[in-house]
Scaffold this motif. Structure first.
Motif, mmCIF file in Angstrom:
data_model
loop_
_atom_site.group_PDB
_atom_site.id
_atom_site.type_symbol
_atom_site.label_atom_id
_atom_site.label_comp_id
_atom_site.label_asym_id
_atom_site.label_seq_id
_atom_site.Cartn_x
_atom_site.Cartn_y
_atom_site.Cartn_z
ATOM 1 N N LEU A 74 -4.737 -6.217 22.496
ATOM 2 C CA LEU A 74 -3.677 -6.647 21.585
ATOM 3 C C LEU A 74 -3.875 -6.043 20.198
ATOM 4 O O LEU A 74 -2.919 -5.553 19.582
ATOM 5 C CB LEU A 74 -3.643 -8.172 21.495
ATOM 6 C CG LEU A 74 -3.209 -8.909 22.761
ATOM 7 C CD1 LEU A 74 -3.334 -10.415 22.565
ATOM 8 C CD2 LEU A 74 -1.788 -8.550 23.148
ATOM 9 N N ARG A 75 -5.102 -6.079 19.716
ATOM 10 C CA ARG A 75 -5.378 -5.527 18.384
ATOM 11 C C ARG A 75 -5.123 -4.023 18.357
ATOM 12 O O ARG A 75 -4.594 -3.489 17.367
ATOM 13 C CB ARG A 75 -6.816 -5.823 17.963
ATOM 14 C CG ARG A 75 -7.126 -7.317 17.757
ATOM 15 C CD ARG A 75 -6.280 -7.906 16.647
ATOM 16 N NE ARG A 75 -6.673 -9.264 16.305
ATOM 17 C CZ ARG A 75 -5.886 -10.320 16.397
ATOM 18 N NH1 ARG A 75 -4.634 -10.165 16.843
ATOM 19 N NH2 ARG A 75 -6.294 -11.523 16.038
ATOM 20 N N SER A 76 -5.465 -3.321 19.433
ATOM 21 C CA SER A 76 -5.263 -1.871 19.462
ATOM 22 C C SER A 76 -3.789 -1.514 19.500
ATOM 23 O O SER A 76 -3.395 -0.410 19.125
ATOM 24 C CB SER A 76 -5.975 -1.252 20.670
ATOM 25 O OG SER A 76 -5.409 -1.708 21.885
ATOM 26 N N SER A 77 -2.951 -2.459 19.949
ATOM 27 C CA SER A 77 -1.512 -2.220 19.978
ATOM 28 C C SER A 77 -0.830 -2.624 18.673
ATOM 29 O O SER A 77 0.388 -2.528 18.548
ATOM 30 C CB SER A 77 -0.876 -2.987 21.146
ATOM 31 O OG SER A 77 -0.883 -4.386 20.897
ATOM 32 N N GLY A 78 -1.628 -3.108 17.694
ATOM 33 C CA GLY A 78 -1.073 -3.478 16.399
ATOM 34 C C GLY A 78 -0.755 -4.950 16.243
ATOM 35 O O GLY A 78 -0.198 -5.361 15.225
ATOM 36 N N ASP A 79 -1.102 -5.765 17.233
ATOM 37 C CA ASP A 79 -0.834 -7.204 17.170
ATOM 38 C C ASP A 79 -1.846 -7.870 16.235
ATOM 39 O O ASP A 79 -3.051 -7.843 16.482
ATOM 40 C CB ASP A 79 -0.951 -7.804 18.571
ATOM 41 C CG ASP A 79 -0.445 -9.234 18.653
ATOM 42 O OD1 ASP A 79 -0.520 -9.957 17.642
ATOM 43 O OD2 ASP A 79 0.021 -9.632 19.733
ATOM 44 N N GLU A 179 14.937 9.924 14.262
ATOM 45 C CA GLU A 179 13.569 10.288 14.622
ATOM 46 C C GLU A 179 12.567 9.260 14.118
ATOM 47 O O GLU A 179 11.567 8.974 14.780
ATOM 48 C CB GLU A 179 13.227 11.680 14.080
ATOM 49 C CG GLU A 179 13.856 12.820 14.859
ATOM 50 C CD GLU A 179 13.429 12.815 16.331
ATOM 51 O OE1 GLU A 179 12.233 12.600 16.591
ATOM 52 O OE2 GLU A 179 14.292 13.021 17.203
ATOM 53 N N GLU A 180 12.828 8.710 12.943
ATOM 54 C CA GLU A 180 11.936 7.676 12.415
ATOM 55 C C GLU A 180 11.980 6.430 13.286
ATOM 56 O O GLU A 180 10.944 5.810 13.562
ATOM 57 C CB GLU A 180 12.321 7.328 10.979
ATOM 58 C CG GLU A 180 11.440 6.245 10.360
ATOM 59 C CD GLU A 180 11.843 5.892 8.937
ATOM 60 O OE1 GLU A 180 11.552 4.765 8.511
ATOM 61 O OE2 GLU A 180 12.450 6.749 8.263
ATOM 62 N N ILE A 181 13.166 6.059 13.714
ATOM 63 C CA ILE A 181 13.308 4.884 14.585
ATOM 64 C C ILE A 181 12.543 5.085 15.883
ATOM 65 O O ILE A 181 11.766 4.228 16.316
ATOM 66 C CB ILE A 181 14.793 4.601 14.885
ATOM 67 C CG1 ILE A 181 15.529 4.211 13.600
ATOM 68 C CG2 ILE A 181 14.918 3.492 15.925
ATOM 69 C CD1 ILE A 181 17.024 4.068 13.778
ATOM 70 N N TYR A 186 8.257 4.028 19.664
ATOM 71 C CA TYR A 186 7.566 4.585 20.822
ATOM 72 C C TYR A 186 6.386 5.494 20.491
ATOM 73 O O TYR A 186 5.641 5.877 21.387
ATOM 74 C CB TYR A 186 8.554 5.386 21.679
ATOM 75 C CG TYR A 186 9.658 4.553 22.265
ATOM 76 C CD1 TYR A 186 9.448 3.782 23.404
ATOM 77 C CD2 TYR A 186 10.925 4.516 21.686
ATOM 78 C CE1 TYR A 186 10.457 3.015 23.953
ATOM 79 C CE2 TYR A 186 11.950 3.751 22.225
ATOM 80 C CZ TYR A 186 11.707 3.000 23.357
ATOM 81 O OH TYR A 186 12.709 2.243 23.889
ATOM 82 N N GLY A 187 6.216 5.891 19.245
ATOM 83 C CA GLY A 187 5.170 6.835 18.925
ATOM 84 C C GLY A 187 5.639 8.267 19.142
ATOM 85 O O GLY A 187 6.837 8.565 19.116
ATOM 86 N N GLU A 188 4.677 9.155 19.386
ATOM 87 C CA GLU A 188 5.004 10.575 19.504
ATOM 88 C C GLU A 188 5.826 10.891 20.743
ATOM 89 O O GLU A 188 6.709 11.749 20.717
ATOM 90 C CB GLU A 188 3.708 11.406 19.517
ATOM 91 C CG GLU A 188 2.921 11.342 18.217
ATOM 92 C CD GLU A 188 3.676 11.934 17.049
ATOM 93 O OE1 GLU A 188 4.534 12.820 17.277
ATOM 94 O OE2 GLU A 188 3.432 11.507 15.899
ATOM 95 N N GLU A 189 5.544 10.219 21.853
ATOM 96 C CA GLU A 189 6.251 10.484 23.107
ATOM 97 C C GLU A 189 7.315 9.420 23.318
ATOM 98 O O GLU A 189 7.039 8.335 23.815
ATOM 99 C CB GLU A 189 5.265 10.514 24.274
ATOM 100 C CG GLU A 189 4.230 11.623 24.161
ATOM 101 C CD GLU A 189 3.320 11.683 25.369
ATOM 102 O OE1 GLU A 189 3.572 10.933 26.335
ATOM 103 O OE2 GLU A 189 2.356 12.464 25.341
#
Length: 224
Positions: A74-79, A179-181, A186-189
């Motif tokens: 969870l922490r690695s996903s930004g939670d 592109e920002e959205i 989703y990140g880069e991909e």
């Protein structure tokens, strides 16, 4: 009574069904809404599918994946949702691992329920920020929790749709580049602009066609 009028939402991960029921009954009597899970996989699926919990209460030795690893994911996903471990582990190494995995607090079983309540309240006070944005006379959106309210009732939006709404509302009245959205969601991909158009269409169904402007070749703006 809807979540809006009640207290905060707590996700409880505890594989001891009887102890879990005791915690649920106690916390609900204090005004909290509690979802109880006996194993990690359904708990983490709930978190990813329905964002909006205010606090996690996590046992460590549970089926599927242990509580330490769950919180690391969870922490690695930004939670950043505050988390309290409740465990029978007493070794200092377990305590250290708990905090290294991203925990905010740690309680050893058997626990005192009144002490647990105080610790929960302390974490919620520390993390509570005024973040609700009124969209119109009907809808309110919590930017921090990514939760949409229709009056006093909660509408459970899909995670990406809630993230998109939050991003547009944070930049209300301004054009957010496509592109920002996509990068934020989703990140880069990313899957491309088609899925974004689908999400925008769903938001327009909720708030009206005039709520979101599409600046062709540039991006979107929440203009309501």
């Amino acid at each position: 009574m809807g979540i809006f009028e009640m207290g905060s939402r707590i996700l409880l991960l505890e594989d001891d069904a009887l102890f879990g029921e005791t915690l649920v009954d106690f916390l609900e009597s204090e005004g909290y809404e509690v979802r109880h899970f006996l194993a990690s996989k359904p708990a983490i699926e709930e978190i990813y599918d329905h964002d909006g919990y205010d606090l996690y209460l996590l046992d460590v030795n549970v089926p599927d994946i242990d509580g330490f690893e769950l919180l690391k994911q969870l922490r690695s996903s930004g939670d950043t949702t505050p988390a309290i471990y409740i465990t029978s582990a007493r070794e200092k190494s377990a305590l250290a691992e708990g905090f290294h995995s991203g925990a905010d607090d740690y309680m050893k079983k058997p626990i005192d329920l009144d002490e647990l309540l105080l610790r929960i309240e302390a974490q919620l006070r520390r993390n509570r920020r005024p973040s609700k944005v009124r969209i119109d006379e009907r809808y309110t959106f919590d930017l921090e929790r990514r939760v949409l309210y229709d009056g006093g009732e909660t509408l459970k939006l899909p995670k990406k749709l809630a993230e998109l709404l939050g991003l547009l509302l944070q930049n209300r009245g301004e054009v957010v580049p496509t592109e920002e959205i996509l990068h934020e969601l989703y990140g880069e991909e990313h899957p491309g602009t088609g899925v974004l158009r689908v999400y925008v269409a769903k938001l327009k169904q909720l708030f009206g066609k005039e709520a979101i402007s599409n600046i062709r070749g540039v991006g979107y703006a929440f203009t309501k």
